[in-house]
Design a protein around this motif. Structure first.
Motif, PDB file in Angstrom:
ATOM      1  N   THR A  12      -4.179  -5.208 -13.575  1.00 51.96           N
ATOM      2  CA  THR A  12      -5.224  -4.182 -13.557  1.00 51.96           C
ATOM      3  C   THR A  12      -5.013  -3.432 -12.260  1.00 51.96           C
ATOM      4  N   SER A  13      -4.821  -2.112 -12.368  1.00 54.28           N
ATOM      5  CA  SER A  13      -4.483  -1.397 -11.136  1.00 54.28           C
ATOM      6  C   SER A  13      -5.067   0.003 -11.114  1.00 54.28           C
ATOM      7  N   ALA A  14      -5.467   0.438  -9.924  1.00 51.10           N
ATOM      8  CA  ALA A  14      -5.949   1.808  -9.721  1.00 51.10           C
ATOM      9  C   ALA A  14      -5.336   2.327  -8.431  1.00 51.10           C
ATOM     10  N   SER A  24      -3.805   5.168  -1.879  1.00 54.45           N
ATOM     11  CA  SER A  24      -4.195   3.766  -2.051  1.00 54.45           C
ATOM     12  C   SER A  24      -3.614   3.254  -3.362  1.00 54.45           C
ATOM     13  N   ASN A  25      -3.449   1.937  -3.433  1.00 51.47           N
ATOM     14  CA  ASN A  25      -2.911   1.320  -4.648  1.00 51.47           C
ATOM     15  C   ASN A  25      -3.415  -0.118  -4.699  1.00 51.47           C
ATOM     16  N   ILE A  26      -4.337  -0.389  -5.597  1.00 56.57           N
ATOM     17  CA  ILE A  26      -4.909  -1.738  -5.702  1.00 56.57           C
ATOM     18  C   ILE A  26      -4.383  -2.372  -6.992  1.00 56.57           C
ATOM     19  N   VAL A  27      -3.814  -3.559  -6.874  1.00 55.67           N
ATOM     20  CA  VAL A  27      -3.240  -4.231  -8.039  1.00 55.67           C
ATOM     21  C   VAL A  27      -3.804  -5.649  -8.115  1.00 55.67           C
ATOM     22  N   ARG A  28      -4.322  -5.999  -9.280  1.00 56.97           N
ATOM     23  CA  ARG A  28      -4.742  -7.391  -9.493  1.00 56.97           C
ATOM     24  C   ARG A  28      -3.925  -7.969 -10.648  1.00 56.97           C
ATOM     25  N   SER A  61     -12.278   3.649  -2.064  1.00 57.35           N
ATOM     26  CA  SER A  61     -12.717   3.408  -0.685  1.00 57.35           C
ATOM     27  C   SER A  61     -11.515   3.231   0.239  1.00 57.35           C
ATOM     28  N   GLU A  62     -10.435   2.619  -0.254  1.00 55.19           N
ATOM     29  CA  GLU A  62      -9.260   2.488   0.603  1.00 55.19           C
ATOM     30  C   GLU A  62      -8.623   3.850   0.906  1.00 55.19           C
ATOM     31  N   ALA A  63      -8.796   4.810  -0.021  1.00 55.06           N
ATOM     32  CA  ALA A  63      -8.265   6.162   0.220  1.00 55.06           C
ATOM     33  C   ALA A  63      -9.260   6.993   1.040  1.00 55.06           C
TER      34      ALA A  63
END
Ligand code: KG4
Ligand code: ZN
Length: 335
Positions: A12-14, A24-28, A61-63
């Protein structure tokens, strides 16, 4: 600013991308599947539903931005597991529709191709090898988003063969990293035929996989301990990578290009990376950083951002897109 979402398999990633730059790049990665030896589509969908909202929040939020700064949404439309894709696509549709934003459907395979831009400055023409769990394709890319398929696998994908060999050796899923780790303690005995010795750009991994099965049956009968397993892993890995590098050689000859890029999950393999350096030192060889070689939304965002900046965006206000389990490699337009 583009918000991108990826949910085609077990990540799952955004991500947030702006003007070709990743913010930003969040990966679970879902770990639940390892106990089943493969990805279970319904479980994957359930976990995507549970985490997608918080992952999008984290990416924003990270961006250092809010949803109000987003100008378009990019989402993986396929190929992939339908229940899994549905989660990302439905989420993206709802968000885009409620905020009247363009919705850019992205082909996951194009995402992998564009992942090289996350770590390199590269301009076509370039020869591409897309090598993942579902695909093994050699592509002539004369310009961005122009794809001429030179060859692809006649049976299993290369990553799929790594996964099946891992299963035969009782290693975990996904198999590639486990096979690679085990192979490091073994040696190549040249017992697995490399295959496809013709002038085509096609691949085949099922013969190699059957050969591994026969070798395992043989060794388990005559050996008391498991030490031979590392040699089998090494022998398989060497042959699989040799087939890839052979076909890259053929593709470079056919195209006359001096640049080659390798993308997709298997491109994380260190033996492949060192072999490319050793064999193709006279060429420009590109890999994505390891963190972008497996599935992620950053690569989807780079494609969506490219489309946003180069195409007429008025075509992308269609909120009735449906995910596709199979999707050939070509530019995906809003239908
Ligand atoms: O691109 P990807 O993350 O997902 C798909 O779109 O398929 O690729 C996953 C595939 C799996 O088959 C996995 O075993 C393989 O890539 N893989 C590797 C390595 N890391 C991942 N294969 C060989 N060596 C590796 N280090
Ligand atoms: Zn992938």
């Amino acid at each position: 600013m583009i918000l991108a979402i990826e949910s085609s398999c077990d990540e799952t990633s955004a991500a947030v991308v702006s003007n070709g730059k990743l913010l930003s790049n969040i990966v679970r990665t879902q770990v639940i599947h390892s106990q089943y030896g493969g990805v279970v589509p319904e479980l994957s969908a359930r976990e995507h539903i549970e985490y997608i909202d918080s992952i999008v929040d984290k990416a924003l939020s990270e961006a250092n931005i809010t949803i109000n700064d987003i100008k378009a949404i990019g989402v993986t439309i396929g190929p992939g597991l339908i229940p899994a894709l549905h989660v990302g696509v439905s989420y993206a549709k709802g968000l885009a529709w409620s905020r009247n934003l363009p919705l850019i459907p992205v082909n996951h395979l194009e995402g992998h191709i564009f992942s090289i831009l996350l770590s390199n400055d590269v301009e076509p023409p370039v020869l591409l090898l897309l090598v993942s769990g579902g695909h093994t394709i050699l592509i002539d890319m004369p310009a961005w988003r122009e794809y001429k398929i030179l060859g692809s696998t006649r049976d299993d994908a290369c990553g799929e063969a790594f996964d099946k060999v891992a299963k035969m050796l009782n290693l975990g899923y996904p198999g590639g990293p486990h096979v690679e780790k085990l192979a490091q303690g073994g040696k190549n005995l040249n017992i697995i035929p490399v295959g496809v010795h013709d002038n085509s750009c096609d691949f085949s991994f099922s013969g190699m996989k059957s050969a591994v099965g026969r070798v395992i049956a043989d060794y388990s009968k005559k050996e008391d301990n498991d030490n031979w397993k590392a040699d089998v892993a090494s022998s398989f890995m060497h042959s699989a990578i040799k087939q890839l590098t052979n076909k890259i050689g053929t593709g470079l000859e056919k195209t006359g290009y001096n640049k080659v890029a390798i993308v997709g999950g298997v491109s994380a393999n260190k033996h492949l990376r060192t072999e490319m350096e050793r064999l193709f030192g006279d060429y420009d060889v590109y890999f994505a950083d390891l963190k972008y070689s497996s599935d992620n939304a950053a690569m989807i965002g780079i494609v969506a951002d490219h489309i946003y900046r180069n195409e007429s965006i008025s075509e992308y206000y269609n909120y009735s897109l449906e995910p596709k389990s199979k999707l050939p490699l070509q530019s995906v337009k809003s239908e």
